[in-house]
Design an enzyme around this catalytic site. Structure first.
Site, PDB file in Angstrom:
ATOM      1  N   PRO A   8       0.634  -1.097   0.009  1.00 28.27           N
ATOM      2  CA  PRO A   8      -0.233   0.059   0.046  1.00 28.27           C
ATOM      3  C   PRO A   8       0.827   1.079   0.071  1.00 28.27           C
ATOM      4  CG  PRO A   8      -0.102  -1.162   2.296  1.00 28.27           C
ATOM      5  CD  PRO A   8       0.496  -1.986   1.180  1.00 28.27           C
ATOM      6  N   ASN A   9       0.273   2.136  -0.830  1.00 27.15           N
ATOM      7  CA  ASN A   9       1.081   3.490  -0.910  1.00 27.15           C
ATOM      8  C   ASN A   9       2.397   3.597  -1.711  1.00 27.15           C
ATOM      9  OD1 ASN A   9      -1.142   4.869   0.611  1.00 27.15           O
ATOM     10  ND2 ASN A   9      -0.459   3.753   2.435  1.00 27.15           N
ATOM     11  N   ARG A  16       5.385  10.959  -2.505  1.00 25.65           N
ATOM     12  CA  ARG A  16       4.992  10.547  -1.592  1.00 25.65           C
ATOM     13  C   ARG A  16       6.185  10.859  -0.419  1.00 25.65           C
ATOM     14  NH1 ARG A  16       4.887   4.477   1.391  1.00 25.65           N
ATOM     15  NH2 ARG A  16       4.095   4.969   3.377  1.00 25.65           N
ATOM     16  N   TYR A  21      11.339   8.625   1.123  1.00 27.98           N
ATOM     17  CA  TYR A  21      11.288   7.677   0.263  1.00 27.98           C
ATOM     18  C   TYR A  21      12.013   8.171  -1.159  1.00 27.98           C
ATOM     19  CZ  TYR A  21       7.917   5.635   3.301  1.00 27.98           C
ATOM     20  OH  TYR A  21       7.336   5.152   4.582  1.00 27.98           O
ATOM     21  N   ASN A  73       7.846  -5.559  -0.266  1.00 24.60           N
ATOM     22  CA  ASN A  73       7.717  -4.550   0.557  1.00 24.60           C
ATOM     23  C   ASN A  73       6.396  -4.446   0.887  1.00 24.60           C
ATOM     24  OD1 ASN A  73       7.566  -2.044   1.894  1.00 24.60           O
ATOM     25  ND2 ASN A  73       8.971  -0.882   0.287  1.00 24.60           N
ATOM     26  N   ALA A  76       2.844  -0.685   4.977  1.00 24.18           N
ATOM     27  CA  ALA A  76       2.204  -0.569   6.518  1.00 24.18           C
ATOM     28  C   ALA A  76       1.618  -2.060   6.735  1.00 24.18           C
ATOM     29  CB  ALA A  76       1.143   0.561   6.504  1.00 24.18           C
ATOM     30  N   GLU A  97      11.821  -9.694   3.066  1.00 27.14           N
ATOM     31  CA  GLU A  97      11.076  -8.415   3.308  1.00 27.14           C
ATOM     32  C   GLU A  97      12.060  -7.380   3.112  1.00 27.14           C
ATOM     33  OE1 GLU A  97      11.115  -8.086   7.678  1.00 27.14           O
ATOM     34  OE2 GLU A  97       9.520  -6.412   7.604  1.00 27.14           O
ATOM     35  N   HIS A  99      12.255  -2.668   3.101  1.00 30.62           N
ATOM     36  CA  HIS A  99      11.844  -1.625   3.451  1.00 30.62           C
ATOM     37  C   HIS A  99      12.838  -0.365   2.918  1.00 30.62           C
ATOM     38  CE1 HIS A  99       8.435  -3.297   5.709  1.00 30.62           C
ATOM     39  NE2 HIS A  99       9.719  -4.070   6.186  1.00 30.62           N
ATOM     40  N   ILE A 100      12.433   0.326   2.246  1.00 26.23           N
ATOM     41  CA  ILE A 100      13.124   1.548   1.455  1.00 26.23           C
ATOM     42  C   ILE A 100      13.706   2.496   2.540  1.00 26.23           C
ATOM     43  CG2 ILE A 100      13.028   3.805   0.352  1.00 26.23           C
ATOM     44  CD1 ILE A 100      10.469   2.189  -1.093  1.00 26.23           C
ATOM     45  N   SER A 101      12.913   2.724   3.711  1.00 27.36           N
ATOM     46  CA  SER A 101      13.454   3.588   4.993  1.00 27.36           C
ATOM     47  C   SER A 101      13.953   2.629   6.019  1.00 27.36           C
ATOM     48  CB  SER A 101      12.198   4.478   5.301  1.00 27.36           C
ATOM     49  OG  SER A 101      11.275   3.819   6.031  1.00 27.36           O
ATOM     50  N   ARG A 106      12.422   4.993  12.993  1.00 27.25           N
ATOM     51  CA  ARG A 106      11.323   5.792  12.697  1.00 27.25           C
ATOM     52  C   ARG A 106      10.280   5.324  13.937  1.00 27.25           C
ATOM     53  NH1 ARG A 106       8.961   5.117   6.884  1.00 27.25           N
ATOM     54  NH2 ARG A 106       7.812   6.991   7.618  1.00 27.25           N
ATOM     55  N   ARG A 110       6.437   1.235  13.725  1.00 21.04           N
ATOM     56  CA  ARG A 110       6.954   0.538  12.608  1.00 21.04           C
ATOM     57  C   ARG A 110       7.972  -0.290  13.098  1.00 21.04           C
ATOM     58  NH1 ARG A 110       5.064   3.831   8.373  1.00 21.04           N
ATOM     59  NH2 ARG A 110       4.690   5.992   9.129  1.00 21.04           N
TER      60      ARG A 110
HETATM   61  C1  DQA Z   1       7.974   1.089   4.080  1.00 17.55           C
HETATM   62  C2  DQA Z   1       7.834   1.390   5.652  1.00 17.55           C
HETATM   63  C3  DQA Z   1       6.528   1.187   6.034  1.00 17.55           C
HETATM   64  O1  DQA Z   1       6.591   1.587   7.576  1.00 17.55           O
HETATM   65  C4  DQA Z   1       5.681   2.035   5.448  1.00 17.55           C
HETATM   66  O2  DQA Z   1       4.333   1.812   6.160  1.00 17.55           O
HETATM   67  C5  DQA Z   1       5.821   1.871   4.237  1.00 17.55           C
HETATM   68  C6  DQA Z   1       6.797   2.077   3.506  1.00 17.55           C
HETATM   69  C7  DQA Z   1       9.410   1.219   3.580  1.00 17.55           C
HETATM   70  O3  DQA Z   1       9.542   1.032   2.387  1.00 17.55           O
HETATM   71  O4  DQA Z   1      10.333   2.150   4.137  1.00 17.55           O
HETATM   72  O5  DQA Z   1       4.767   2.388   3.530  1.00 17.55           O
HETATM   73  O6  DQA Z   1       7.700  -0.300   4.005  1.00 17.55           O
END
Ligand code: DQA
Length: 142
Positions: A8-9, A16, A21, A73, A76, A97, A99-101, A106, A110
């Site tokens: 999502p997102n 965003r 990101y 990825n 959330a 798994e 994650h970009i961040s 954070r 998370r």
């Molecule tokens: C994310 C980190 C998640 O906490 C967040 O909800 C995202 C992006 C990342 O790629 O850093 O949507 O997965």
């Protein structure tokens, strides 16, 4: 064949929260993943969905269709989804798994991942390079 799944997102990459990101779009990220896989002799099949159940179905498909691995990825849903965890547990192909961040640097919500214990490994905080490293791992282990 490597399945690259974004949750999502992540379709909003580029616009965003660019301070977190970056400014690269999902389309550019997917093109990079396809190229990185191709260089290693693999095909990356990329999908993005904002819907949990759709992600569950793509994970099942990677398992049923004999993919070499999944780069996930889950956005959330990482922090909320027992369904995604169960989907990963239901297949035998490795899931990485990504994650970009750096989720651990954070907000505390998370810091917990429902999926990390059932994934082969996790990469966080390395930006888009995390996808490349995950693809490289899967290509070497396949
Ligand atoms: C994310 C980190 C998640 O906490 C967040 O909800 C995202 C992006 C990342 O790629 O850093 O949507 O997965």
């Amino acid at each position: 064949m490597i399945s690259v799944l974004n949750g999502p997102n992540l379709n909003r990459l580029g616009k965003r929260e660019p301070e977190i990101y970056g400014t690269t779009t999902l389309e550019e990220l997917e093109a990079d993943c396809e190229a990185w896989a191709r260089e290693l002799g693999y095909t990356a099949v990329c999908h993005q969905s904002n819907f949990e159940g759709q992600l569950v179905e793509w994970i099942h498909r990677a398992g049923d269709e004999g993919f070499d691995g999944v780069v996930l990825n889950a956005g959330a849903y990482t922090h909320t989804s027992v369904a995604l965890r169960d989907a990963i547990s239901s297949i035998t192909v490795p899931v990485i798994e990504v994650h970009i961040s750096n989720v651990h640097a954070r907000e505390s919500f998370r810091h917990h991942s429902y999926i990390a214990p059932v994934c082969k490994g996790s990469i966080a905080g390395l930006g888009f390079l995390g996808y490349k490293l995950a693809i490289q791992y899967l290509s070497e282990k396949a």
